[in-house]
Enzyme design. Structure first.
Site, mmCIF file in Angstrom:
data_model
loop_
_atom_site.group_PDB
_atom_site.id
_atom_site.type_symbol
_atom_site.label_atom_id
_atom_site.label_comp_id
_atom_site.label_asym_id
_atom_site.label_seq_id
_atom_site.Cartn_x
_atom_site.Cartn_y
_atom_site.Cartn_z
ATOM 1 N N ARG A 173 -5.199 -13.662 -1.346
ATOM 2 C CA ARG A 173 -5.938 -13.573 -2.613
ATOM 3 C C ARG A 173 -5.790 -14.823 -3.485
ATOM 4 N NH1 ARG A 173 -7.428 -10.404 0.393
ATOM 5 N NH2 ARG A 173 -7.752 -8.150 0.117
ATOM 6 N N SER A 222 -10.081 -3.731 -7.233
ATOM 7 C CA SER A 222 -8.622 -3.649 -7.164
ATOM 8 C C SER A 222 -8.006 -4.379 -8.351
ATOM 9 C CB SER A 222 -8.112 -4.266 -5.866
ATOM 10 O OG SER A 222 -8.577 -3.531 -4.747
ATOM 11 N N GLU A 292 -4.823 -8.890 -9.807
ATOM 12 C CA GLU A 292 -5.889 -9.527 -9.049
ATOM 13 C C GLU A 292 -7.054 -9.859 -9.980
ATOM 14 O OE1 GLU A 292 -8.442 -8.286 -5.118
ATOM 15 O OE2 GLU A 292 -6.293 -7.910 -5.102
#
Length: 315
Positions: A173, A222, A292
């Site tokens: 990520r 998320s 995130e």
């Protein structure tokens, strides 16, 4: 000069979380010449510049953003097959291309391999910047190169750079980008394959997502990245927080890593809920949850940590 430009623009209209104050200036930029001209003007005037895709993973502050907020569209929202071999191809993709549209287009042309991107809300540029992916695959597995634009050393012009995948530093990520870089696009390798099987896989994945995630509700997807060897949603649920709400923000009863704007939530509500999850998971499992979500136009990290300290002091 610019396709669409507005002053004092409500950012809640440009974020899937449906919250945030107003931006001083909002612009949809359609060509590279427009981007250079607008970005150059902002720099000369000392105005901060922020680039967002579809606003699918961003949190804007309640007080709004003092600066220029840009969405890449027009030329940046196109893709084409740059190299077409017997069994494989190189697709040149603009940073503003919507991921789901890209997958549909590739399948229509007979190319497979990028189906997982149909589950990634937002644009190709955002997916590259975050090395977005699913449990099975990340975009780094397909990338051939990335093209970005950065300010030059003089502070008055711009430099466009094409960087091969092997030269990129990418991790879970995260993609290491130069400070101030705007991802203009990139190259992605795909293959010819069984289109009907690929379409069936996309449908299966979307149906599964709709059953397990509050996909159609206002959220950023998320909220936290999964810790190594575990899942953020499992930890938050195990901490007893599934369904918990603060103000108008709620941890989804369907999936504990999806925080939703249920009833006119503020950014402060959302940050408070994130802080609560981090405090509880840290206390019970010794795990630091990493957001995130991308904070745009303010230091969301600092505000979240301040709320955490207040919660811990009052415990």
């Amino acid at each position: 000069m610019v396709g669409r430009l507005s002053l004092d623009a409500a950012l809640e209209r440009h974020a899937t979380l449906r919250l945030g104050g107003a931006a001083s200036v909002w612009a949809e930029v359609e060509t590279r010449a427009e981007l250079e001209a607008l970005w150059g003007l902002a720099r000369r005037e000392g105005v901060d510049v922020f680039v967002v895709g579809l606003g699918s993973n961003v949190l804007f502050p309640d007080e709004g953003v003092r600066g220029l907020v840009i969405r890449l569209s027009g030329d940046f929202a196109r893709w084409s097959v740059a190299e077409d071999g017997v069994d494989a191809a190189l697709a040149a993709v603009g940073g503003g291309v919507v991921n789901a549209h890209l997958v549909r287009g590739l399948l229509k042309e007979g190319f497979v391999g990028a189906e997982f991107l149909s589950l990634i809300p937002g644009t190709f540029g955002g997916a590259v910047a975050l090395n977005a992916g699913t449990k099975e695959q990340e975009i780094e597995s397909l990338l051939a190169y990335v093209e970005w634009m950065v300010p030059d050393a003089s502070g008055e012009g711009f430099v466009t750079q094409v960087v091969e995948r092997a030269e990129l530093s990418m991790s879970y990520r995260h993609t290491e980008l130069p400070e101030g870089a705007i991802v203009l696009g990139g190259g992605m390798r795909v293959q010819r394959g069984d289109i009907e099987q690929a379409r069936a896989r996309v449908k299966f994945d979307k149906d599964r997502r709709n059953e397990t995630q509050p996909y159609r509700l206002a959220s950023v997807g998320s909220t936290f990245a999964n810790p190594e060897g575990d899942f953020a949603g499992r930890l938050i649920e195990a901490a007893g927080l599934k369904g918990t709400s603060i103000g108008g923000a709620r941890i989804s009863p369907l999936h504990a890593n999806f925080f939703i704007n249920e009833n006119g939530a503020t950014a402060h509500d959302f940050l408070s809920l994130m802080a609560l999850a981090r405090v509880r998971v840290r206390a019970e499992f010794g795990v630091e949850l990493r957001p995130e979500v991308r904070f745009v136009g303010f230091d969301g990290w600092a505000r979240m940590l301040e709320i955490e300290h207040q919660m811990e002091a009052g415990a």
